[in-house]
Structure formats: C-alpha cells, structure tokens
Design a protein around this motif. Structure first.
Motif, PDB file in Angstrom:
ATOM      1  N   PHE A 149       0.841  -1.197   0.000  1.00  0.00           N
ATOM      2  CA  PHE A 149       0.000   0.000   0.000  1.00  0.00           C
ATOM      3  C   PHE A 149       0.877   1.248   0.000  1.00  0.00           C
ATOM      4  O   PHE A 149       1.873   1.317   0.725  1.00  0.00           O
ATOM      5  CB  PHE A 149      -0.893  -0.027   1.244  1.00  0.00           C
ATOM      6  CG  PHE A 149      -1.386   1.320   1.682  1.00  0.00           C
ATOM      7  CD1 PHE A 149      -2.474   1.921   1.041  1.00  0.00           C
ATOM      8  CD2 PHE A 149      -0.785   2.006   2.740  1.00  0.00           C
ATOM      9  CE1 PHE A 149      -2.933   3.166   1.448  1.00  0.00           C
ATOM     10  CE2 PHE A 149      -1.245   3.258   3.145  1.00  0.00           C
ATOM     11  CZ  PHE A 149      -2.318   3.825   2.492  1.00  0.00           C
ATOM     12  N   SER A 150       0.522   2.239  -0.850  1.00  0.00           N
ATOM     13  CA  SER A 150       1.285   3.476  -0.849  1.00  0.00           C
ATOM     14  C   SER A 150       0.371   4.649  -1.189  1.00  0.00           C
ATOM     15  O   SER A 150      -0.833   4.462  -1.445  1.00  0.00           O
ATOM     16  CB  SER A 150       2.420   3.394  -1.868  1.00  0.00           C
ATOM     17  OG  SER A 150       1.882   3.580  -3.160  1.00  0.00           O
ATOM     18  N   ALA A 151       0.960   5.848  -1.214  1.00  0.00           N
ATOM     19  CA  ALA A 151       0.174   7.058  -1.440  1.00  0.00           C
ATOM     20  C   ALA A 151      -0.544   7.043  -2.790  1.00  0.00           C
ATOM     21  O   ALA A 151      -1.601   7.663  -2.944  1.00  0.00           O
ATOM     22  CB  ALA A 151       1.081   8.282  -1.336  1.00  0.00           C
ATOM     23  N   ASP A 152       0.009   6.315  -3.778  1.00  0.00           N
ATOM     24  CA  ASP A 152      -0.657   6.259  -5.079  1.00  0.00           C
ATOM     25  C   ASP A 152      -2.045   5.625  -4.991  1.00  0.00           C
ATOM     26  O   ASP A 152      -2.952   5.991  -5.727  1.00  0.00           O
ATOM     27  CB  ASP A 152       0.209   5.453  -6.072  1.00  0.00           C
ATOM     28  CG  ASP A 152       1.459   6.229  -6.449  1.00  0.00           C
ATOM     29  OD1 ASP A 152       1.380   7.480  -6.480  1.00  0.00           O
ATOM     30  OD2 ASP A 152       2.501   5.593  -6.690  1.00  0.00           O
ATOM     31  N   ASP A 153      -2.187   4.651  -4.106  1.00  0.00           N
ATOM     32  CA  ASP A 153      -3.494   4.010  -3.928  1.00  0.00           C
ATOM     33  C   ASP A 153      -4.496   5.007  -3.361  1.00  0.00           C
ATOM     34  O   ASP A 153      -5.675   4.989  -3.706  1.00  0.00           O
ATOM     35  CB  ASP A 153      -3.369   2.801  -2.993  1.00  0.00           C
ATOM     36  CG  ASP A 153      -2.407   1.763  -3.544  1.00  0.00           C
ATOM     37  OD1 ASP A 153      -2.539   1.415  -4.732  1.00  0.00           O
ATOM     38  OD2 ASP A 153      -1.511   1.326  -2.790  1.00  0.00           O
TER      39      ASP A 153
ATOM     40  N   LEU B 242      -7.786  -0.812  -4.590  1.00  0.00           N
ATOM     41  CA  LEU B 242      -6.627  -1.115  -5.414  1.00  0.00           C
ATOM     42  C   LEU B 242      -7.018  -0.962  -6.876  1.00  0.00           C
ATOM     43  O   LEU B 242      -8.031  -1.473  -7.316  1.00  0.00           O
ATOM     44  CB  LEU B 242      -6.210  -2.561  -5.125  1.00  0.00           C
ATOM     45  CG  LEU B 242      -4.921  -3.082  -5.732  1.00  0.00           C
ATOM     46  CD1 LEU B 242      -3.733  -2.260  -5.251  1.00  0.00           C
ATOM     47  CD2 LEU B 242      -4.733  -4.545  -5.357  1.00  0.00           C
ATOM     48  N   GLU B 243      -6.210  -0.220  -7.636  1.00  0.00           N
ATOM     49  CA  GLU B 243      -6.587   0.099  -9.014  1.00  0.00           C
ATOM     50  C   GLU B 243      -6.797  -1.147  -9.872  1.00  0.00           C
ATOM     51  O   GLU B 243      -7.759  -1.241 -10.617  1.00  0.00           O
ATOM     52  CB  GLU B 243      -5.541   1.001  -9.667  1.00  0.00           C
ATOM     53  CG  GLU B 243      -5.963   1.422 -11.070  1.00  0.00           C
ATOM     54  CD  GLU B 243      -5.123   2.570 -11.608  1.00  0.00           C
ATOM     55  OE1 GLU B 243      -4.121   2.925 -10.967  1.00  0.00           O
ATOM     56  OE2 GLU B 243      -5.502   3.107 -12.663  1.00  0.00           O
ATOM     57  N   GLU B 244      -5.890  -2.125  -9.741  1.00  0.00           N
ATOM     58  CA  GLU B 244      -6.009  -3.299 -10.607  1.00  0.00           C
ATOM     59  C   GLU B 244      -7.251  -4.135 -10.277  1.00  0.00           C
ATOM     60  O   GLU B 244      -7.611  -5.042 -11.016  1.00  0.00           O
ATOM     61  CB  GLU B 244      -4.741  -4.163 -10.496  1.00  0.00           C
ATOM     62  CG  GLU B 244      -4.492  -4.632  -9.079  1.00  0.00           C
ATOM     63  CD  GLU B 244      -3.188  -5.418  -8.946  1.00  0.00           C
ATOM     64  OE1 GLU B 244      -2.130  -4.791  -9.100  1.00  0.00           O
ATOM     65  OE2 GLU B 244      -3.253  -6.635  -8.704  1.00  0.00           O
ATOM     66  N   ASN B 245      -7.914  -3.798  -9.186  1.00  0.00           N
ATOM     67  CA  ASN B 245      -9.101  -4.535  -8.750  1.00  0.00           C
ATOM     68  C   ASN B 245     -10.388  -3.889  -9.257  1.00  0.00           C
ATOM     69  O   ASN B 245     -11.485  -4.385  -9.022  1.00  0.00           O
ATOM     70  CB  ASN B 245      -9.082  -4.598  -7.219  1.00  0.00           C
ATOM     71  CG  ASN B 245     -10.191  -5.432  -6.613  1.00  0.00           C
ATOM     72  OD1 ASN B 245     -10.803  -5.022  -5.647  1.00  0.00           O
ATOM     73  ND2 ASN B 245     -10.483  -6.587  -7.164  1.00  0.00           N
ATOM     74  N   GLU B 246     -10.257  -2.763  -9.996  1.00  0.00           N
ATOM     75  CA  GLU B 246     -11.445  -1.967 -10.307  1.00  0.00           C
ATOM     76  C   GLU B 246     -12.593  -2.761 -10.934  1.00  0.00           C
ATOM     77  O   GLU B 246     -13.733  -2.647 -10.519  1.00  0.00           O
ATOM     78  CB  GLU B 246     -11.077  -0.798 -11.238  1.00  0.00           C
ATOM     79  CG  GLU B 246     -12.356  -0.110 -11.722  1.00  0.00           C
ATOM     80  CD  GLU B 246     -12.137   1.264 -12.283  1.00  0.00           C
ATOM     81  OE1 GLU B 246     -11.046   1.519 -12.809  1.00  0.00           O
ATOM     82  OE2 GLU B 246     -13.068   2.074 -12.196  1.00  0.00           O
ATOM     83  N   GLU B 247     -12.271  -3.595 -11.929  1.00  0.00           N
ATOM     84  CA  GLU B 247     -13.320  -4.324 -12.636  1.00  0.00           C
ATOM     85  C   GLU B 247     -14.088  -5.265 -11.711  1.00  0.00           C
ATOM     86  O   GLU B 247     -15.252  -5.563 -11.936  1.00  0.00           O
ATOM     87  CB  GLU B 247     -12.698  -5.149 -13.779  1.00  0.00           C
ATOM     88  CG  GLU B 247     -12.169  -4.313 -14.924  1.00  0.00           C
ATOM     89  CD  GLU B 247     -13.291  -3.552 -15.626  1.00  0.00           C
ATOM     90  OE1 GLU B 247     -14.303  -4.181 -15.954  1.00  0.00           O
ATOM     91  OE2 GLU B 247     -13.152  -2.318 -15.800  1.00  0.00           O
ATOM     92  N   GLU B 248     -13.405  -5.756 -10.691  1.00  0.00           N
ATOM     93  CA  GLU B 248     -14.020  -6.778  -9.845  1.00  0.00           C
ATOM     94  C   GLU B 248     -14.445  -6.256  -8.475  1.00  0.00           C
ATOM     95  O   GLU B 248     -14.836  -7.019  -7.607  1.00  0.00           O
ATOM     96  CB  GLU B 248     -13.035  -7.940  -9.648  1.00  0.00           C
ATOM     97  CG  GLU B 248     -13.481  -9.204 -10.338  1.00  0.00           C
ATOM     98  CD  GLU B 248     -12.627  -9.509 -11.546  1.00  0.00           C
ATOM     99  OE1 GLU B 248     -11.403  -9.473 -11.405  1.00  0.00           O
ATOM    100  OE2 GLU B 248     -13.210  -9.768 -12.610  1.00  0.00           O
ATOM    101  N   LEU B 249     -14.382  -4.941  -8.307  1.00  0.00           N
ATOM    102  CA  LEU B 249     -14.630  -4.366  -6.988  1.00  0.00           C
ATOM    103  C   LEU B 249     -16.009  -4.711  -6.439  1.00  0.00           C
ATOM    104  O   LEU B 249     -16.197  -4.868  -5.246  1.00  0.00           O
ATOM    105  CB  LEU B 249     -14.450  -2.849  -7.076  1.00  0.00           C
ATOM    106  CG  LEU B 249     -13.878  -2.127  -5.879  1.00  0.00           C
ATOM    107  CD1 LEU B 249     -12.714  -2.875  -5.264  1.00  0.00           C
ATOM    108  CD2 LEU B 249     -13.429  -0.745  -6.291  1.00  0.00           C
ATOM    109  N   ARG B 250     -16.984  -4.832  -7.348  1.00  0.00           N
ATOM    110  CA  ARG B 250     -18.348  -5.082  -6.884  1.00  0.00           C
ATOM    111  C   ARG B 250     -18.524  -6.477  -6.315  1.00  0.00           C
ATOM    112  O   ARG B 250     -19.297  -6.666  -5.379  1.00  0.00           O
ATOM    113  CB  ARG B 250     -19.344  -4.879  -8.024  1.00  0.00           C
ATOM    114  CG  ARG B 250     -19.835  -3.476  -8.160  1.00  0.00           C
ATOM    115  CD  ARG B 250     -21.059  -3.437  -9.053  1.00  0.00           C
ATOM    116  NE  ARG B 250     -22.262  -3.164  -8.284  1.00  0.00           N
ATOM    117  CZ  ARG B 250     -22.641  -1.937  -7.940  1.00  0.00           C
ATOM    118  NH1 ARG B 250     -21.932  -0.903  -8.269  1.00  0.00           N
ATOM    119  NH2 ARG B 250     -23.735  -1.761  -7.231  1.00  0.00           N
ATOM    120  N   ASN B 251     -17.871  -7.465  -6.900  1.00  0.00           N
ATOM    121  CA  ASN B 251     -18.116  -8.831  -6.425  1.00  0.00           C
ATOM    122  C   ASN B 251     -16.922  -9.532  -5.799  1.00  0.00           C
ATOM    123  O   ASN B 251     -17.103 -10.480  -5.050  1.00  0.00           O
ATOM    124  CB  ASN B 251     -18.730  -9.700  -7.539  1.00  0.00           C
ATOM    125  CG  ASN B 251     -17.839  -9.783  -8.752  1.00  0.00           C
ATOM    126  OD1 ASN B 251     -16.991  -8.917  -8.954  1.00  0.00           O
ATOM    127  ND2 ASN B 251     -18.002 -10.817  -9.541  1.00  0.00           N
TER     128      ASN B 251
END
Lengths: 496, 271, 317
Positions: free
Chosen positions: A105-109, A166-175
């Motif tokens: 985890f970092s400031a970019d997140d 987390l950005e790479e998780n965006e598509e799956e954030l809902r489920n």
C-alpha cells in the motif's frame, strides 16, 4: 476533536440487522453473522447503503478511523496536519500495510481511490468536490488541497465510503473486492452467504479467524435463530426484544443512534408554505404516542433536525407539544378551514416503520379535519419523484447521522440539491455559508444552535425522533461496540 | 334436495358472507377501520372487538369488512376485463388466417408460459402499485384461459351448418361474432367467468401479501396477513382471521363455479 | 417429423415474442436504476454520467438488439447490482428452485394417485366425497396463508425445520430436505387438487371401458383387472399435464421462496424488481419462461409420439 458525536449507531436508511452465529459448539475461531439486507455490491465508492458499508468497512480501511466515543484516531494514516489557512491537509501514511493480494500500500493508492470517489458516477462526488488538488509528496505522504475552508476537514476521511481500493481490482470491486482491511473476502453468494477470513498481515490485532454471514431477511427467523443459540448477535425491533428480556443467556444492548426521523413537508405547497399550517400539523401529532406505537418506545423525541447525542444539541422536543384544540385554533386564526386542506402523503414501502408512522400521523391530522391521501411508493420511485423531483406534500423518512453538524444541516440551504423541503430562509443560508469557514469552535456551535432554534420554530418538517438501536448478543460475546457512523468493527469482537 | 344443490347452497352462503360484509361496510362498521388505539393493541376477540384488534389497535372485524370490498371488486372486475380481452383475442385468432392467426396464437402461448405471479409482478413493477394496476395485472393474467377457450369454441362453431350457411349469405365477420358465435359460446364463458373469480381473488391477496398489490392505508386480506407476519412470534393470532375469510370466499366462488358448470355445460351437453 | 419441426419453430417464436414483450414492459418500469444506486446525495450530473456508463441512454431498440444477440450466444450480461455474471447468479439459484419444485411433485403425485384412484373406485361414496372436499380445500387454500400458518404453528415452535434459508445437499441430505420440506408441502397441496381431479376422471372413464366388462365375464378378479388396465392410464394422465402445470408450479415456487426466504430464482426476481436491476430481471424472466416453453414442447412432442392419432386441443397445427 471532542465536538464529534458521542455514542450511537443508526440502523436507518437501508438498515442492517447483524447477527453472529457462533457455532453451538463454541468454535472460537468462527463468527457466523446474519444479514437482513443483501449488500448491493461490495464497491464502497459506488453505494449508499448502510448495510453494504457494514461489510466493506471490514474489508477496506480508511485514512482516519473513529472511536466509539466519536474521536478521530489513526487508520491508514498515522497522523495528519492541517495548514495554517485550513485549506490543506497532509497525511503521513503507514509503510507496513499490504493489500490482501500482497500488493504494498502506498500514497498512489490513496490518490487513485479519491479520484475514483470524486468521479461523476460516484454518489459522493458532490461531497468531495471541495478537494481541488491531491498531491503525492512521497510514497507515504499525501496532501489534499481544498477550495473552501472546511472546519471539520479531517472527519471527511473517516467515513466508510472513503475506503482505499486497489486500481487493478477496479473491474471486480463489486463482487470480489481486495482491500487492506482486517478481513478479506473469501466467498460471496448473493442472497445466501458471505464469508470473511482474517487478514493475517493486518497491522492491528484481529481476534476471530472466520466471519460467516448468512442471509436472513425475516426478523422472526433471526429472532428464533438467536433464541436457539445459532446466532450470537442480532439486531431486533422493539416488539421482539421482549423475547430476550430477563434471560441471562443474552445481553441486550441499547444504543442511542444519531439519526433523525421526520415527516418532511413540501413548502412548495400552497398550504404548507404557511407557517401556521405547519405549526398546526406539529400540534396535532402526539409524538410520544407515535414513538410508542411504531417504535415500541425505543426512540428519543426531538423537535429539530439534530440528534440528542450530537454535541451542541438543543432540546426542542417540547416545542409545539401535542394539543389538538390549539392546532384547530391556530388554523382558524390564520384563516384556514381544516376541511379545505388536502395533502398527499407519500411513504416508502421498503421501510415498514415509516409506512406505519405515516398512517398514524395521517390519522391524527384527520382528527383535526385535514384530509390526507396516503400513497405508498417503492424506494426507487421515492428517490426519483419525491426526493429528487420534490413532487409531494408530506413524506416520512429518516436521515442517517453525520460526524459534523454542518453536513447534517447543509440540506436546509435554499440552494442545496438535497433541500427537498423547498425551505428558504436567508438567515439560515447565511449561517450555513459562514459556519463552513468559521474556525472558532464556540462560534460554530452558536451558529448550529441558532439553526436548530429556527428549524424548531419554523418546522419545515415534523421532527419525530432519534431512534434507539437494539441489539442482542449471547452472554459470551465481548467487544461488540457501536460507532457514531454506521459501522461494525469485527476485529474487536471476541468470545469470553 | 340432492347433493348438488347442497354444495351450491353452501357455495352461495360462503360467498354471501364477504358480499354482505363488504356492502354493510359502506354505511356501518363496528369501529372506524383506520382509527388507531395503541392502548388497545393486539387484543384477542372480546365483546367490544369481536375479532380482536391488530398491532395498532384497529378493529380487525371492521378492517375485514372493508377489505371484502376490495377483494370482491378487484376479483370481479379483473376477470371481467380479462374475459373480454381474452374472448375477443381468441375469437379473432379463430376467424383470422395466416400470419395474423399465427401471431395471435404465439402471443397466447407466450402469455400461457408466464407464471402468473411473475407476470403480475412485472406489470405492477412497470405500472406501480395500486388498485387499478393490480386489476390490470390480474386481468392480463386471465387473458390466455379465456382466449384459448373462445378460440376452440369458435373453431367448433365454424364447422356447424348454420354458420356455414350464414357465411355463404355474406354476413359480415363482426356481425357473425355478435349474432352467431357469441350466443353459442356464452354459457361456457359464463361458467369459466365464475370459476375464475376465486383464482383472481387469490392472486390479488398474494400480490398484496408480497407488498405489490393493495397499499396501506387501504385494507386487504393479503396485506393484513403481510402485516401479521411481522408479529408471528408475539401475536400469532393475527394470522388467523383474514386467512379464514379469504379461504371461505375463494371456496364459495369455486363451489358456485363448479355447480354452474354442471348446470350450464354438462347438462346441455347431455341433451 | 414435420410436427416436431413446426413445434420447435413455434417454441422459438414464443421465446422471442416473450423476451421482446418483457423488454418493453421493463423499459416502462419507473424509477431510475442510476438514481437508485446514487441515493440521496446525487446531483443531476452524477445521475446523467452513471446512466451513460450503464448504457441506459441508448434508444430502446438498440438496447434490445444488443441484449438479444448476446442472449442467443448464451451471454446474459452482468448484474448491475451484484457485479456478477447474470448466468452465474441464476445457476447458483437453480438448485434451490428445482429441488423445491421436484420435492413438491414427489409429495403430490403419489398422494394424488392414491386419493384419485380410491375416489374413482368408490364413486359418490364416502371416500369420494372426502376426496372431493380435500380437492376443493386444496384449490381454495391460499398458499401463502398455509405457509404462514406452518411458520407460526410448526416451524417457530420446533427446531426441526429452519424458519428460513436453504441447506444445500452437500451439507447433509436430511438437513437439506428438511429445509425445503415445509415450502414443498405448501406447493404440493396446490398441485394436488388438479391432479386428483385428473386421476379420478381418467380412472372413471377407464372403469367404464368394455374391457372391464370383458374381464368380468372371463372371471378375472376385479383387483387384477384394475391393476392391469385403468390404473395404468390413471398414472399416465397426470404426467401429460405436467407441461401445462409448469407455469402454475413456478408461480407457486416464486411465492413460497419469498415467504420462506429460500434463496432461489423467486427471491432473486423480487430483489431484481425492487432494485431495478433490469438486465437481471430480464434474464430471470426469459430463463423461467423459456423453461416452461421447452418443457411444454417436450411433453407435447412425447405425447404426440405416444399417441400418433391425437391432436392436441387448442393448438393450430
């Protein structure tokens, strides 16, 4: 930070009733809970449902956290600093945090998460429009620059919707969301169950290994499951709490929430625009009886848009005390014949207690001769036609509690898009504008006090009560606390 | 007096109960049906409240009386509209040819394939809750039964000599339906009509029970049972009165429908 | 062969018509899914942006064509509410709905056969009168009321039946059956009325056939004859109407699932309606209706194959 609220949890809009199911075998490693409302996806930036935040708050972290007493404390940020002019806040972040998939985890997140929260599709875009610039100073330092002064800036970073994703998780954030929180999502079958497992790398202590939520929409089912020992914690309504009273196997926990429930009046209506008519409506309703009938007495009577647990509360609960003769007299003096007044009342079908309360109020108003047409509408219709379209005369609804009184009261500004009362008072507009930039706490609270007084006098709504939430736990459950914002910290719960 | 008559009389008596209760409610109820009295809530039957009181202290008997109006009104009107639409659609399908007939029959098949509750739920969601929308939803749900009945009845009639004769004389289609088909198929339709009312009342109460039908403050047996469900543990008695009257009413309509069927259709068939 | 082909074609046509009608109805549903998702804090700009992102600003026929082409290729899209593939959500629920439907058929069929046959053998005598009374009560009993009474007076007092929820077979066969026994029983009572009626009348017809007389003259015992001929036709009779009963059965399943909080298609449907998850709703409706159409088609074809001389009443072949 002592101006924040004290205790309380609100089980209001889209309330959730949580229950824990410990294994009858007293398996200390598993906490099974019950859900009454299915989460509407697990994306904290794209929901407004309290029931969803109760889950996501354990999967994700926020920069700032709140204690049960309402104080701000460290979260993903170890400390923060507000600039002299009050416009910039700088956070120092923890450097030892990992997402559930091992990503550091970092400031970019943080940057990514707040940009996502400010996007047009976000329900909170408006709340965070004041943030004009987000600057990553280094991996573990980030600063937010605001346009207008906001005296309670830091508390904005404590709400569960400010979760860091987390950005790479965006598509799956809902489920299948990935967070940094105390628990990671193991499995979710909507309407059936949801399993969380302990995050072994969490930076704080977590007691229980597995939390299993089972969907139980029916209150009776939850109560019987609790009685038979299948559940450990359950939220109950006032009529069902009697099932547990006087039984040593259970603890009953009452907590005064910071929500307010009211009957809004549309001042765009020719009758309701007249203060005396609103006054008469207030006089005509016996709030004590209303609270007793619908909420089985579990609620604190209020007279303004301000919960008793919030600092700076002024008691107006006895303003316009129940007196139907006086109500009739007030109407007559103002030159109105009650029988000439017909009002349309809309009630949201998803909230049985509001539908019930509306019927009782309508019954009271008919007693003084005012005609009321009740129409029950679905929540989606309520949102589009009543709340957004302001096409109504009367409606019963609740507003969830906030940490800062300004956020609670901002909707009374005549320009606010949330001012579904169509309330318009220049003095209130002025106060609401000034209070945002006022840094002196005492002066701010004087302003809040004046707003409360004005609302209690001009009654753009019939302010009913601030509800008392009721939970029942098995006698061996510890660490179950309520927070001034609608969350549950699973990590603190343990068995004795 | 034979057994058939006994059943018929039982049916009539059962269905007269809600009719009388509903009609009386227009000018008299023991208590005002919507007036709440919290001090008196959740009471078992007494002399003051013959069927007890509900969670707000409202008189259950008075609410059942008012609900009877809605149940009967919705039940009868929705079958009425449904039968008109259905009979016309079916007759049209039977006298038309080619693509039009195919289209009508596929529509009827499509409607038949919808589970009734599903169809009604969709309609209520699209149109909103409320009495008239409930009526519309139930009547659409009634269409296929009547459509298929009238379709086959008209086909049957078409083979008959007098129809063929009328056709050769060049009688116009609409006049044909009105003058020849309708009188011939009416008894069967009437029978189906009375047999469908019970089902329509059941559908109304199911929808109201799910919160998709009659809405508060109006009363409906289904809605009363929905409210009773909440108090299942604390006051289970609430689930009883409105369920009993609902079942009696449906039973009454079904019995009368069956006996009418015997009277109008089977007897005629025997001659 | 021509019959089978035309039956298949008309089945496909029905499914197309149904999905089109459903789509039109769903378009009419008021309440904005974008607004519902944004809640009480939304600004008009937010709502517009989200509507665009959700694809609701396209003309309706574009939306329908897009939906139908992906439906044909087996893709039902994603649920807006849960962010999950709609086909996954539906598949997760099928076991619940199918188990309830099957168990209720398993309960109803033997009982209906028994009662129907007995009633026919003792026509107009006491057993027949009792059977017909039961039939009338079964028809008139509101299923949701029976469900409620069972919950109040049976389930609430005992730990045998859970008040709500479904136990999958993987967690124990008996527990799984117990978790759906009450709902299935409620459903089966609704099915029984029609079944008893059909068994009884087909049995009555068979009993009057010439071969009964013939058997009697040949001195074969009445019992043997009954087992050999009429009973067979009585058993086949209810099977032939299963297709037609399908829609009614599923109607009942939707209701009881919601009363007993069983996580099947019926509950998913109610949530989709309440939350305005339009594509999810469309998916469930089309799947349910297609199931009914296909089962009808199969029973029709089988029936036709079994009785080549029969014409199915009401169809326009």
């Amino acid at each position: 930070m002592k101006h924040l609220t004290k205790i309380g949890t609100s089980l209001l809009i889209a309330g959730i009733f949580l229950g824990t199911q410990t294994a009858s075998a007293q398996d200390d490693d598993t906490l099974n809970m019950a859900l009454s409302v299915d989460p509407d996806g697990l994306d904290p930036h794209r929901t407004t449902a309290a029931s969803t935040f109760q889950i996501t708050n354990n999967i994700f972290d926020t920069l700032v956290k709140v204690t049960p007493e309402g104080e701000l404390t460290e979260g993903l940020a170890t400390d923060w600093e507000i600039s002299e002019d009050g416009l910039t806040i700088t956070f120092n972040l923890r450097d030892d945090v990992e997402f559930h998939n091992g990503e550091a985890f970092s400031a970019d997140d943080v940057l990514y998460s707040f940009e996502r929260l400010k996007a047009d599709e976000s329900p909170r875009a408006n709340d965070f429009a004041n943030i004009t610039e987000i600057n990553v100073i280094d991996d573990y330092t980030i600063e937010f620059v605001t346009e207008n002064l906001n005296a309670s800036l830091a508390s904005d970073f404590a709400y569960p919707w400010t979760a860091i994703v987390l950005e790479e998780n965006e598509e799956e954030l809902r489920n299948s969301p990935i967070g940094t929180g105390a628990y990671a999502l193991e499995a979710w079958v909507p309407q059936q169950n949801l399993t969380l497992t302990k995050n072994e790398n969490y930076f704080d202590e977590v007691h229980i290994d597995t939390v299993e939520f089972t969907m139980m929409p029916d209150a009776t089912a939850r109560t019987t499951a609790m009685l038979s020992g299948d559940l450990d914690i359950v939220g109950v309504s006032g009529d069902l709490v009697s099932q547990f009273e006087g039984n040593d196997s259970f603890q009953i926990i009452e907590n005064q929430s910071n929500a307010v429930q009211l009957m809004a009046m549309n001042l765009g209506n020719e009758f309701l625009s007249v203060p005396e008519v609103r006054e008469a409506i207030n006089l005509a309703v016996d709030k004590d009886l209303l609270i007793e009938s619908v909420f089985w007495g579990y609620g604190e009577k209020i007279g303004s848009h301000y919960p008793p647990v919030l600092l700076g509360y002024e008691d107006h609960s006895e303003a316009y005390a129940f007196n139907q003769e006086e109500a009739v007299a007030v109407l007559e003096e103002a030159g109105f014949e009650a029988a000439d007044i017909t009002l349309d009342m809309y009630l949201p079908s998803d909230y049985q207690s509001y539908v019930d309360a509306g019927q009782i109020i309508a019954d009271s108003l008919e007693n003084i001769g005012i005609n009321v047409n009740i129409e029950v509408v679905e929540w989606s219709v309520w949102l589009s036609d009543i709340y957004t379209g302001r096409d109504y005369d009367l409606t019963v609804v609740g507003h969830t509690g906030r940490l800062d009184p300004y956020v609670l009261l901002a909707r009374y500004h005549s320009e606010s898009s949330e001012n579904y009362f169509n309330y318009n008072n220049e003095r209130i507009d002025e106060l609401l504008t000034d209070v945002q930039t006022e840094l002196d706490e005492d002066v701010r609270y004087e302003m809040f006090s004046e707003i409360q007084d004005t609302l209690a006098e001009e009654v753009p709504a019939l302010y009913i009560q601030s509800p008392i939430g009721l939970s029942v736990t098995q006698a061996n459950v510890r660490g179950y606390e309520s927070y001034p914002i609608d969350i549950i910290e699973l990590k603190n719960i343990y068995f004795e | 007096m034979n057994k058939k008559n006994v059943l018929f009389i039982i049916g009539i008596i059962l269905l007269l109960i809600p009719v009388v209760l509903g009609l009386t409610s227009f000018f008299y109820t023991p208590h005002p049906p919507n007036t709440m009295n919290v001090a008196n809530r959740m009471q078992y039957p007494s002399m003051e409240h013959l069927l007890g009181t509900d969670q707000f202290g409202r008189d259950i008997l008075s609410r059942i009386m008012v609900s009877s109006r809605y149940a009967l009104f919705i039940g009868i009107t929705s079958v009425f509209f449904g039968s008109i639409m259905g009979v016309m659609l079916g007759a049209l399908g039977a006298i038309s040819k080619g693509i039009l007939r195919g289209l009508i029959m596929r529509m009827i098949d499509g409607l038949m394939a919808f589970p009734g509750v599903l169809l009604a739920m969709m309609f209520v969601a699209a149109l909103g809750e409320g009495i008239w929308n409930t009526i519309l939803a139930i009547s659409i749900f009634m269409v296929p039964v009547f459509a298929r009945l009238s379709y086959s009845l008209v086909l049957e009639q078409q083979d008959k000599l007098y129809i063929k004769a009328a056709k050769t004389y060049g009688v116009k289609p609409l006049r044909m339906i009105y003058k020849h088909y309708l009188p011939a198929i009416t008894p069967r339709i009437v029978t189906q009509f009375s047999a469908s009312i019970g089902g329509a009342i059941l559908t109304e109460s199911s929808l109201s029970f799910l919160g998709l039908g009659v809405q508060p403050p109006n009363a409906s047996w289904g809605l009363m049972l929905n409210e009773a469900q909440q108090y299942m543990l604390t006051f289970p008695y609430l689930t009883v009165p409105s369920g009993v009257i609902l079942m009696m009413t449906v039973l009454g309509f079904n019995l009368v429908g069956d006996q009418l069927n015997d009277l109008l259709v089977r007897r005629k068939g025997r001659n | 062969m021509r019959f089978i082909l035309s039956r298949l074609l008309s089945g496909v046509a029905v499914i197309f018509v149904v999905s089109f009608i459903t789509f039109i109805i769903l378009m009419m549903i008021p309440g904005d899914p974008a607004l519902l998702s944004l809640g009480t804090e939304a600004t008009p700009e937010n709502v517009e942006a989200l509507r665009d992102a959700m694809g609701f600003n396209e003309p309706w026929y574009v939306q329908f064509l897009e939906w139908f082409t992906s439906f044909i290729s087996g893709d039902l899209g994603r649920s807006y509410l849960y962010g999950e593939e709609i086909s996954t959500l539906i598949l997760q629920r099928v076991p619940v709905t199918v188990s309830v439907a099957l168990l209720s058929l398993l309960i109803a069929t033997p009982i209906a056969l028994f009662i129907g046959v007995i009633a026919a053998l003792y026509q107009n005598k006491l057993p027949d009168v009792l059977a017909r009374t039961l039939m009338q009560i079964g028809d008139a009993m509101p299923s949701f009321w029976l469900a409620l009474l069972l919950l109040v007076y049976v389930a609430a007092g005992s730990s045998l039946f859970p008040i709500s929820g479904f136990t999958p077979i993987s967690e124990g066969f008996i527990d799984s059956i117990l978790s759906i026994l009450l709902p299935s029983f409620v459903l089966s009572l609704g099915l029984m009325g029609t079944m008893i009626r059909i068994v009884r009348s087909s049995m009555l017809i068979a009993l009057k056939e010439d071969y009964m007389l013939l058997a009697k003259m040949n001195g074969i015992s009445k019992f043997k004859t009954i087992v050999k001929y009429p009973l067979r036709s009585a058993i086949i009779a209810p099977l032939t109407i299963i297709g037609m009963q399908m829609a009614g059965l599923l109607s009942g399943v939707i209701l009881v699932e919601n009363i007993f909080s069983l996580p099947g298609l019926g509950r998913l449907l109610l949530v989709a309606v309440q939350q305005r998850d339009l594509f999810l709703l469309q998916g469930i409706v089309v799947v349910i209706v297609s199931t009914v159409v296909i089962i009808n088609m199969i029973t029709d074809i089988l029936y036709r194959l079994a009785n080549p001389t029969m014409r199915i009443g009401g169809r326009d072949e």
